[in-house]
Write a protein that holds these residues in place. Structure first.
Motif, PDB file in Angstrom:
ATOM      1  N   ASN A  90      -7.918  95.830-116.921  1.00 46.43           N
ATOM      2  CA  ASN A  90      -7.226  96.575-115.853  1.00 46.43           C
ATOM      3  C   ASN A  90      -8.104  97.698-115.319  1.00 46.43           C
ATOM      4  N   TYR A 145      -9.014  97.801-111.406  1.00 43.99           N
ATOM      5  CA  TYR A 145      -8.451  98.839-110.532  1.00 43.99           C
ATOM      6  C   TYR A 145      -9.406 100.014-110.315  1.00 43.99           C
ATOM      7  N   ASP A 173     -10.928 105.468-116.783  1.00 46.53           N
ATOM      8  CA  ASP A 173     -11.668 104.980-115.605  1.00 46.53           C
ATOM      9  C   ASP A 173     -11.611 106.009-114.497  1.00 46.53           C
ATOM     10  N   SER A 175      -2.852  93.390-106.955  1.00 41.52           N
ATOM     11  CA  SER A 175      -2.757  92.757-108.269  1.00 41.52           C
ATOM     12  C   SER A 175      -3.036  91.257-108.159  1.00 41.52           C
ATOM     13  N   GLY A 214      -4.098  89.231-111.223  1.00 45.37           N
ATOM     14  CA  GLY A 214      -3.130  89.784-112.183  1.00 45.37           C
ATOM     15  C   GLY A 214      -1.833  88.988-112.226  1.00 45.37           C
ATOM     16  N   THR A 215      -1.174  89.012-113.384  1.00 51.73           N
ATOM     17  CA  THR A 215       0.108  88.317-113.523  1.00 51.73           C
ATOM     18  C   THR A 215       1.266  89.312-113.480  1.00 51.73           C
ATOM     19  N   GLY A 216       0.962  90.600-113.609  1.00 54.91           N
ATOM     20  CA  GLY A 216       2.031  91.606-113.661  1.00 54.91           C
ATOM     21  C   GLY A 216       2.671  91.675-115.038  1.00 54.91           C
ATOM     22  N   LEU A 255       0.662  94.790-118.983  1.00 52.11           N
ATOM     23  CA  LEU A 255       1.102  96.003-119.684  1.00 52.11           C
ATOM     24  C   LEU A 255       2.370  95.766-120.503  1.00 52.11           C
TER      25      LEU A 255
HETATM   26  P1  ADP Z   1      -1.419  93.191-113.387  1.00 51.76           P
HETATM   27  O1  ADP Z   1      -1.557  91.793-113.844  1.00 51.76           O
HETATM   28  O2  ADP Z   1      -0.779  93.335-112.035  1.00 51.76           O
HETATM   29  O3  ADP Z   1      -2.680  93.972-113.531  1.00 51.76           O
HETATM   30  P2  ADP Z   1      -0.325  94.863-115.505  1.00 51.76           P
HETATM   31  O4  ADP Z   1       0.987  94.759-116.193  1.00 51.76           O
HETATM   32  O5  ADP Z   1      -1.552  94.755-116.330  1.00 51.76           O
HETATM   33  O6  ADP Z   1      -0.284  93.791-114.351  1.00 51.76           O
HETATM   34  O7  ADP Z   1      -0.367  96.256-114.741  1.00 51.76           O
HETATM   35  C1  ADP Z   1       0.759  96.636-113.946  1.00 51.76           C
HETATM   36  C2  ADP Z   1       0.297  97.475-112.776  1.00 51.76           C
HETATM   37  O8  ADP Z   1      -0.195  98.743-113.255  1.00 51.76           O
HETATM   38  C3  ADP Z   1      -0.844  96.886-111.981  1.00 51.76           C
HETATM   39  O9  ADP Z   1      -0.386  95.976-111.013  1.00 51.76           O
HETATM   40  C4  ADP Z   1      -1.478  98.116-111.374  1.00 51.76           C
HETATM   41  O10 ADP Z   1      -0.775  98.473-110.194  1.00 51.76           O
HETATM   42  C5  ADP Z   1      -1.225  99.209-112.414  1.00 51.76           C
HETATM   43  N1  ADP Z   1      -2.415  99.493-113.258  1.00 51.76           N
HETATM   44  C6  ADP Z   1      -2.658  99.039-114.503  1.00 51.76           C
HETATM   45  N2  ADP Z   1      -3.815  99.531-114.988  1.00 51.76           N
HETATM   46  C7  ADP Z   1      -4.307 100.336-114.035  1.00 51.76           C
HETATM   47  C8  ADP Z   1      -5.490 101.158-113.928  1.00 51.76           C
HETATM   48  N3  ADP Z   1      -6.372 101.252-114.920  1.00 51.76           N
HETATM   49  N4  ADP Z   1      -5.653 101.848-112.773  1.00 51.76           N
HETATM   50  C9  ADP Z   1      -4.764 101.773-111.768  1.00 51.76           C
HETATM   51  N5  ADP Z   1      -3.638 101.024-111.805  1.00 51.76           N
HETATM   52  C10 ADP Z   1      -3.408 100.308-112.924  1.00 51.76           C
END
Ligand code: ADP
Length: 362
Positions: free
Chosen positions: A258, A262, A286, A311, A316-318, A321
């Motif tokens: 991530n 990002y 980051d 994403s 990304g799959t959402g 996290l």
């Molecule tokens: P995704 O597959 O969309 O990356 P995640 O569940 O890993 O799904 O992350 C959810 C959302 O959190 C992301 O879509 C992004 O908007 C935000 N995000 C996660 N990590 C970061 C990061 N390091 N910097 C900025 N935004 C982030």
């Protein structure tokens, strides 16, 4: 004068009557509650209870004053009770399987007030079953989608390899290949989440964190080729963890990937493993796009994205996290997120001492 005294006495009497009536009403309401309510004194002895508590704990009037631990002897309850009486923030309650009926699920919530406490025990069997049905449904749907997806991907790959494919079809095949690959990632992440949620006992082992983090770092560097970030790995302790290597690898990699995704090309990413008073901390920092404060609370929800377009284009799959949150929960660890929009983010996983395995090399 005597007449005024008399009036005052009558007023006092009326107020007393009012207070007694109110108390009776509160008592009747508590007695009528379907949830078990127990008042405990400063020695954790039973002071008062309602009918539901009497039925649940098989209490008799002679039990007044006896310690609550004589009636609920479940280790998780003892642990929660100690936490709730020492840390005022342990109010989430504890879920237990009923000690009388393994098909019944209970939730205990303890609220200290002054030297006393009020313990409320809810029957959450129905909720637990609904939650189980939701989990099974998601797991079954994901499982059922797997085979058709594999067939689709196989044929798409075969057709795309045909040298004589008409040019006007090629773009369509490329899009179909991209989208089926994306669907496959979603299905795999959903299956992983279901597995983590459903598994009651986890295979935990001693993990060499230096090895695991080096592996996470190497994978990150491979993913980083297109982004050209500078990535540093700081390992400040040889301490390892007691946990699931496979799940932790997946969770920590998600955080690092991530950070790469990002952060605009050519950014700086720092991965660290440090010892703290409470245990050990894994952190990824980051200098990327950052996240506005209003999103922080919801980031670990399934499919929650700050910018779904971004994403998707980054693959990304959402669910990343959400997976991280569940894996950390398994390890009694917590996820901390600090972020400033346009400046960058730090995602940290804080592991408690009982999951840390010290090495002699420290
Ligand atoms: P995704 O597959 O969309 O990356 P995640 O569940 O890993 O799904 O992350 C959810 C959302 O959190 C992301 O879509 C992004 O908007 C935000 N995000 C996660 N990590 C970061 C990061 N390091 N910097 C900025 N935004 C982030």
């Amino acid at each position: 004068m005597p007449i005024q005294d008399n009036e005052q006495d009558q007023l006092d009497l009326a107020m007393q009557q009012d207070a007694t009536d109110q108390l009776k009403k509160i008592g009747s309401a508590l007695r009528a509650l379907r949830d078990a309510v127990i008042l405990l004194n400063d020695d954790d002895g039973l002071e008062w209870w309602n009918q539901a508590a009497q039925d649940l704990l098989l209490l008799q009037s002679t039990d007044k004053g006896r310690c609550i631990f004589n009636f609920i002897q479940v280790p998780d309850f003892l642990k929660y009770y100690q936490e709730a009486t020492t840390h005022m923030d342990a109010h989430e309650g504890v879920h237990l399987v009923s000690w009388q009926d393994p098909n019944r699920y209970l939730k205990c919530e303890l609220t200290p007030f002054g030297d006393e406490k009020i313990l409320i025990i809810y029957d959450v069997t129905r909720l637990q079953h609904l939650e189980g049905m939701r989990r099974d449904f998601v797991a079954n749907v994901s499982h059922e989608l797997r085979t058709p997806l594999t067939v689709l991907m196989g044929y798409l790959e075969n057709f795309s390899d045909q040298p004589d494919m008409p040019a006007h079809w090629r773009r369509g095949f490329e899009l179909m290949t991209q989208q089926t690959a994306r669907m496959n990632r979603v299905v795999n992440d959903l299956l992983l989440l279901s597995r983590i949620e459903i598994e009651e006992t986890h295979e935990f082992n001693e993990i060499d964190m230096t090895k695991l983090l080096t592996h996470v770092y190497d994978d990150a560097q491979a993913y980083n080729q297109e982004y050209k970030h500078t990535i540093h790995l700081h390992i400040d302790t040889y301490d390892g963890l007691y946990g699931s290597e496979m799940y932790l690898n997946s969770a920590l990699s998600n955080l690092v990937i991530n950070a790469i995704k990002y952060t605009p090309k050519g950014g700086n990413i720092s991965i660290s493993w440090t010892k703290t008073l409470e245990g050990c901390r894994f952190a990824v920092e980051d200098d990327g796009i950052g996240i506005a404060a209003q999103h922080l609370m919801r980031l670990t929800e399934r499919f929650y994205r700050v910018d779904s377009g971004r994403s998707r284009t980054t693959g990304g799959t959402g669910l990343g996290l959400a997976i991280v949150k569940h894996v950390l929960y398994q390890h009694e660890a917590c996820l901390q997120i600090e972020s400033v929009e346009g400046v960058g983010s730090t995602f940290s996983a804080v592991f408690p001492n009982n999951h840390v395995r010290s090495t002699a090399m420290n």
